[in-house]
Write an enzyme that holds these catalytic residues in place. Structure first.
Site, PDB file in Angstrom:
ATOM      1  N   ASP A  10      29.025 -52.518  74.669  1.00  0.00           N
ATOM      2  CA  ASP A  10      30.125 -53.087  75.429  1.00  0.00           C
ATOM      3  C   ASP A  10      31.062 -53.727  74.387  1.00  0.00           C
ATOM      4  O   ASP A  10      30.671 -53.914  73.226  1.00  0.00           O
ATOM      5  CB  ASP A  10      29.537 -54.141  76.387  1.00  0.00           C
ATOM      6  CG  ASP A  10      30.599 -54.923  77.111  1.00  0.00           C
ATOM      7  OD1 ASP A  10      31.466 -54.294  77.723  1.00  0.00           O
ATOM      8  OD2 ASP A  10      30.566 -56.165  77.052  1.00  0.00           O
ATOM      9  N   ASP A  12      34.053 -56.515  74.987  1.00  0.00           N
ATOM     10  CA  ASP A  12      34.356 -57.941  75.170  1.00  0.00           C
ATOM     11  C   ASP A  12      33.071 -58.749  75.337  1.00  0.00           C
ATOM     12  O   ASP A  12      32.284 -58.475  76.237  1.00  0.00           O
ATOM     13  CB  ASP A  12      35.229 -58.146  76.423  1.00  0.00           C
ATOM     14  CG  ASP A  12      36.612 -57.533  76.258  1.00  0.00           C
ATOM     15  OD1 ASP A  12      37.176 -57.665  75.174  1.00  0.00           O
ATOM     16  OD2 ASP A  12      37.118 -56.926  77.218  1.00  0.00           O
ATOM     17  N   GLY A  47      33.037 -58.028  82.369  1.00  0.00           N
ATOM     18  CA  GLY A  47      32.688 -56.632  82.608  1.00  0.00           C
ATOM     19  C   GLY A  47      33.399 -56.015  83.807  1.00  0.00           C
ATOM     20  O   GLY A  47      33.218 -54.848  84.110  1.00  0.00           O
ATOM     21  N   VAL A  48      34.198 -56.840  84.485  1.00  0.00           N
ATOM     22  CA  VAL A  48      34.878 -56.407  85.707  1.00  0.00           C
ATOM     23  C   VAL A  48      36.309 -55.968  85.363  1.00  0.00           C
ATOM     24  O   VAL A  48      36.939 -56.555  84.497  1.00  0.00           O
ATOM     25  CB  VAL A  48      34.895 -57.599  86.708  1.00  0.00           C
ATOM     26  CG1 VAL A  48      35.743 -57.308  87.912  1.00  0.00           C
ATOM     27  CG2 VAL A  48      33.475 -57.953  87.116  1.00  0.00           C
ATOM     28  N   ARG A  50      40.404 -55.224  85.343  1.00  0.00           N
ATOM     29  CA  ARG A  50      41.526 -56.164  85.468  1.00  0.00           C
ATOM     30  C   ARG A  50      41.931 -56.334  86.935  1.00  0.00           C
ATOM     31  O   ARG A  50      42.119 -57.455  87.422  1.00  0.00           O
ATOM     32  CB  ARG A  50      42.704 -55.631  84.653  1.00  0.00           C
ATOM     33  CG  ARG A  50      43.736 -56.679  84.322  1.00  0.00           C
ATOM     34  CD  ARG A  50      44.877 -56.069  83.525  1.00  0.00           C
ATOM     35  NE  ARG A  50      44.415 -55.274  82.393  1.00  0.00           N
ATOM     36  CZ  ARG A  50      45.169 -54.387  81.735  1.00  0.00           C
ATOM     37  NH1 ARG A  50      46.417 -54.189  82.096  1.00  0.00           N
ATOM     38  NH2 ARG A  50      44.677 -53.706  80.719  1.00  0.00           N
ATOM     39  N   LYS A 118      40.963 -51.671  79.091  1.00  0.00           N
ATOM     40  CA  LYS A 118      41.969 -50.657  78.753  1.00  0.00           C
ATOM     41  C   LYS A 118      42.599 -50.977  77.396  1.00  0.00           C
ATOM     42  O   LYS A 118      43.474 -50.259  76.924  1.00  0.00           O
ATOM     43  CB  LYS A 118      43.037 -50.601  79.849  1.00  0.00           C
ATOM     44  CG  LYS A 118      42.475 -50.088  81.161  1.00  0.00           C
ATOM     45  CD  LYS A 118      43.547 -49.816  82.187  1.00  0.00           C
ATOM     46  CE  LYS A 118      42.917 -49.109  83.390  1.00  0.00           C
ATOM     47  NZ  LYS A 118      43.848 -48.819  84.450  1.00  0.00           N
ATOM     48  N   ASN A 119      42.188 -52.079  76.805  1.00  0.00           N
ATOM     49  CA  ASN A 119      42.719 -52.466  75.491  1.00  0.00           C
ATOM     50  C   ASN A 119      41.700 -52.229  74.379  1.00  0.00           C
ATOM     51  O   ASN A 119      41.831 -52.790  73.284  1.00  0.00           O
ATOM     52  CB  ASN A 119      43.103 -53.951  75.510  1.00  0.00           C
ATOM     53  CG  ASN A 119      44.217 -54.243  76.499  1.00  0.00           C
ATOM     54  OD1 ASN A 119      45.308 -53.688  76.401  1.00  0.00           O
ATOM     55  ND2 ASN A 119      43.945 -55.095  77.475  1.00  0.00           N
ATOM     56  N   LYS A 146      31.745 -51.067  86.423  1.00  0.00           N
ATOM     57  CA  LYS A 146      30.399 -51.625  86.370  1.00  0.00           C
ATOM     58  C   LYS A 146      30.229 -52.537  87.583  1.00  0.00           C
ATOM     59  O   LYS A 146      31.180 -53.216  87.933  1.00  0.00           O
ATOM     60  CB  LYS A 146      30.207 -52.460  85.085  1.00  0.00           C
ATOM     61  CG  LYS A 146      30.435 -51.681  83.788  1.00  0.00           C
ATOM     62  CD  LYS A 146      30.518 -52.646  82.596  1.00  0.00           C
ATOM     63  CE  LYS A 146      30.925 -51.912  81.326  1.00  0.00           C
ATOM     64  NZ  LYS A 146      31.142 -52.802  80.172  1.00  0.00           N
TER      65      LYS A 146
END
Ligand code: B16
Ligand code: MG
Length: 219
Positions: A10, A12, A47-48, A50, A118-119, A146
């Protein structure tokens, strides 16, 4: 001959501590709407996606809004978030991550990114670790967030490993659940009390030993 394994990271909160920037950017929106938004609430957003994150915040404040208004807040949040990333460099990689990436590379293991963001690509570029990854699957590639395992299943597929030969490093509850639902081994990075559904748990990557990685490689 033992099969090559897949190690899915993962982004972030696992590779870089961008969770704090997501928090600050969301907090600015929440404050402007007089919605109480604490670090505890922020756990719900890890994990969610935007879009879903905004809905969660609006639910906290019992606020309803038009799609046009939501789109405006989403752009505002991302602009604010990106402003924190301008000066990002290798120093923002979390402790121990580079050691684990180097060990896996030296041992010819598959390495993938599995992130809701998306970044993701610009972050991997800025931190100088893009070339470690054999596959990159991010928020631009999936339609199910997720805890749906889609992001990790695509990553495993791109690494050409079966889900049971894939190991997922995750800092979010939704991400640990996604790995488990996908029939993969979940490795929680962070508080065990929060990530108790993970198969293994480490406070951070400095606690992950070469012996542990060898165990996974030889499984
Ligand atoms: P963006 P991960 C997730 O990344 C973050 O945990 C989550 O807080 C964020 O809302 C989501 O990415 C979307 O990020 O706004 O950059 O597209 O933890 O799955 O790497
Ligand atoms: Mg995360």
């Amino acid at each position: 001959m033992k099969k090559k394994k897949g190690f899915i990271f993962d982004l972030d909160g696992v590779i870089v501590d961008t969770a704090k920037y997501h928090y600050l950017a969301w907090k600015q929106i929440a404050d402007s709407l007089n919605i109480e938004f604490t670090h505890e609430h922020n756990e719900l957003l890890k994990g969610v996606s935007r879009v879903r994150s905004l809905d969660i915040i609006l639910d906290l404040g019992k606020i309803e809004a038009s799609q046009a208004q939501k789109d405006q807040w989403l752009v505002q949040k991302n602009d604010e978030y990106l402003s924190y990333l301008v000066d990002m460099d290798q120093t923002e990689i979390l402790p121990g991550v580079l050691d684990v990436l180097n060990f896996l590379k030296e041992n010819n293991q598959g390495i993938a990114l599995g992130s809701a963001s998306k970044n993701a690509r610009p972050i991997l570029e800025k931190t100088g670790i893009l070339s470690y990854f054999d596959a990159i699957v991010d928020g631009n590639d999936v339609s199910n967030a997720k805890p749906d395992p889609e992001v990790f299943l695509i990553a495993a597929q791109q690494l050409q490993v079966e889900p049971i030969h894939a190991f997922v490093f995750e800092d979010s509850v939704a991400g640990v659940q996604a790995a488990n639902i996908g029939n993969m081994t979940s490795i929680g990075i962070g508080e065990q009390s929060v990530l108790h559904e993970a198969h293994h748990n480490f406070k951070d990557f400095t606690f992950i030993s070469e012996d542990f990685l060898n165990e996974l490689i030889n499984k």
